[in-house]
Design an enzyme around this catalytic site. Structure first.
Site, PDB file in Angstrom:
ATOM      1  N   ASP A   1       0.842  -1.192   0.000  1.00  0.00           N
ATOM      2  CA  ASP A   1       0.000   0.000   0.000  1.00  0.00           C
ATOM      3  C   ASP A   1       0.877   1.243   0.000  1.00  0.00           C
ATOM      4  O   ASP A   1       2.027   1.205   0.420  1.00  0.00           O
ATOM      5  CB  ASP A   1      -0.926   0.030   1.220  1.00  0.00           C
ATOM      6  CG  ASP A   1      -2.212   0.813   0.970  1.00  0.00           C
ATOM      7  OD1 ASP A   1      -2.353   1.430  -0.117  1.00  0.00           O
ATOM      8  OD2 ASP A   1      -3.081   0.816   1.853  1.00  0.00           O
ATOM      9  N   GLY A   2       0.312   2.314  -0.492  1.00  0.00           N
ATOM     10  CA  GLY A   2       0.962   3.610  -0.485  1.00  0.00           C
ATOM     11  C   GLY A   2       0.022   4.634   0.121  1.00  0.00           C
ATOM     12  O   GLY A   2      -1.194   4.431   0.159  1.00  0.00           O
TER      13      GLY A   2
ATOM     14  N   GLU B   1       2.214   3.869  -4.188  1.00  0.00           N
ATOM     15  CA  GLU B   1       1.712   2.513  -4.467  1.00  0.00           C
ATOM     16  C   GLU B   1       2.737   1.748  -5.310  1.00  0.00           C
ATOM     17  O   GLU B   1       3.038   0.588  -5.026  1.00  0.00           O
ATOM     18  CB  GLU B   1       0.373   2.572  -5.207  1.00  0.00           C
ATOM     19  CG  GLU B   1      -0.749   3.261  -4.452  1.00  0.00           C
ATOM     20  CD  GLU B   1      -1.442   2.397  -3.417  1.00  0.00           C
ATOM     21  OE1 GLU B   1      -1.074   1.210  -3.262  1.00  0.00           O
ATOM     22  OE2 GLU B   1      -2.369   2.898  -2.765  1.00  0.00           O
TER      23      GLU B   1
ATOM     24  N   HIS C   1      -9.616  -0.870   3.020  1.00  0.00           N
ATOM     25  CA  HIS C   1     -10.383  -0.558   4.232  1.00  0.00           C
ATOM     26  C   HIS C   1     -11.613  -1.452   4.344  1.00  0.00           C
ATOM     27  O   HIS C   1     -12.699  -0.995   4.686  1.00  0.00           O
ATOM     28  CB  HIS C   1     -10.753   0.919   4.261  1.00  0.00           C
ATOM     29  CG  HIS C   1      -9.576   1.811   4.024  1.00  0.00           C
ATOM     30  ND1 HIS C   1      -8.571   1.966   4.949  1.00  0.00           N
ATOM     31  CD2 HIS C   1      -9.212   2.549   2.949  1.00  0.00           C
ATOM     32  CE1 HIS C   1      -7.645   2.782   4.454  1.00  0.00           C
ATOM     33  NE2 HIS C   1      -8.007   3.149   3.247  1.00  0.00           N
TER      34      HIS C   1
ATOM     35  N   ASP D   1      -1.575  -0.550   4.998  1.00  0.00           N
ATOM     36  CA  ASP D   1      -2.050   0.833   5.000  1.00  0.00           C
ATOM     37  C   ASP D   1      -1.514   1.587   6.223  1.00  0.00           C
ATOM     38  O   ASP D   1      -1.040   2.722   6.098  1.00  0.00           O
ATOM     39  CB  ASP D   1      -3.577   0.863   4.974  1.00  0.00           C
ATOM     40  CG  ASP D   1      -4.120   2.273   5.043  1.00  0.00           C
ATOM     41  OD1 ASP D   1      -3.930   3.025   4.062  1.00  0.00           O
ATOM     42  OD2 ASP D   1      -4.720   2.641   6.073  1.00  0.00           O
TER      43      ASP D   1
END
Length: 149
Positions: free
Chosen positions: A14-15, A54, A130, A140
């Site tokens: 994740d970014g 990302e 999420h 995240d």
């Protein structure tokens, strides 16, 4: 995990960015066969975008893996997943131009990622962000925490 002499790697990337552009971070969670995680994260130098972070997460993951690893990458970024599974071959064929004849954004990172992925066994999977998946949520959290470093 191993498949004969071949390691099997399952990873979530994740970014994150504070502002877009703004300071950025990336996170990677590698699942271990015993159910534990191996985590890495880092931040950008200066102003960046979420898409660049990302891509950087994917680059950081692949740069640390053995070339013979059977790799399963999960990302909540359709930009990365579709880029690697659908768009990349067309971009290359069109001289790194999109179907709209515009220059591909983040070409420096796409070139690095393409080189790292070349001749490797990698499956790219999209996961909803999420959505309560522990490893994706942790990637995240690592990316967001890295933004403030």
């Amino acid at each position: 995990m191993m498949d004969g002499d071949r390691p099997i790697v399952v990873a979530y990337i994740d970014g994150a960015c504070s502002g877009n552009p703004g300071p950025g971070g990336w996170g990677v969670v590698v699942l271990k066969s015993d159910g534990s995680f191996h985590e890495i994260s880092g931040s950008s130098e200066g102003s960046t975008t979420n898409n660049r972070m990302e891509l950087q997460a994917a680059i950081e993951l692949l740069s640390r893996l053995p070339a013979n690893a059977e790799t399963f990458v999960y990302a909540d970024s359709q930009y990365v997943v579709k880029g690697m599974t659908e768009w990349l071959s067309g971009w290359k064929k069109n001289g790194w131009r999109t179907s709209a004849k515009k220059e591909v954004q983040n070409i420096d990172l796409w070139l690095r990622l393409e080189a790292l992925a070349h001749n490797r066994s990698i499956q790219w999977h999209w996961v909803r962000g999420h959505d309560g998946h522990a490893a994706n949520e942790r990637a995240d959290q690592l990316a967001v925490a890295a933004v403030s470093r």
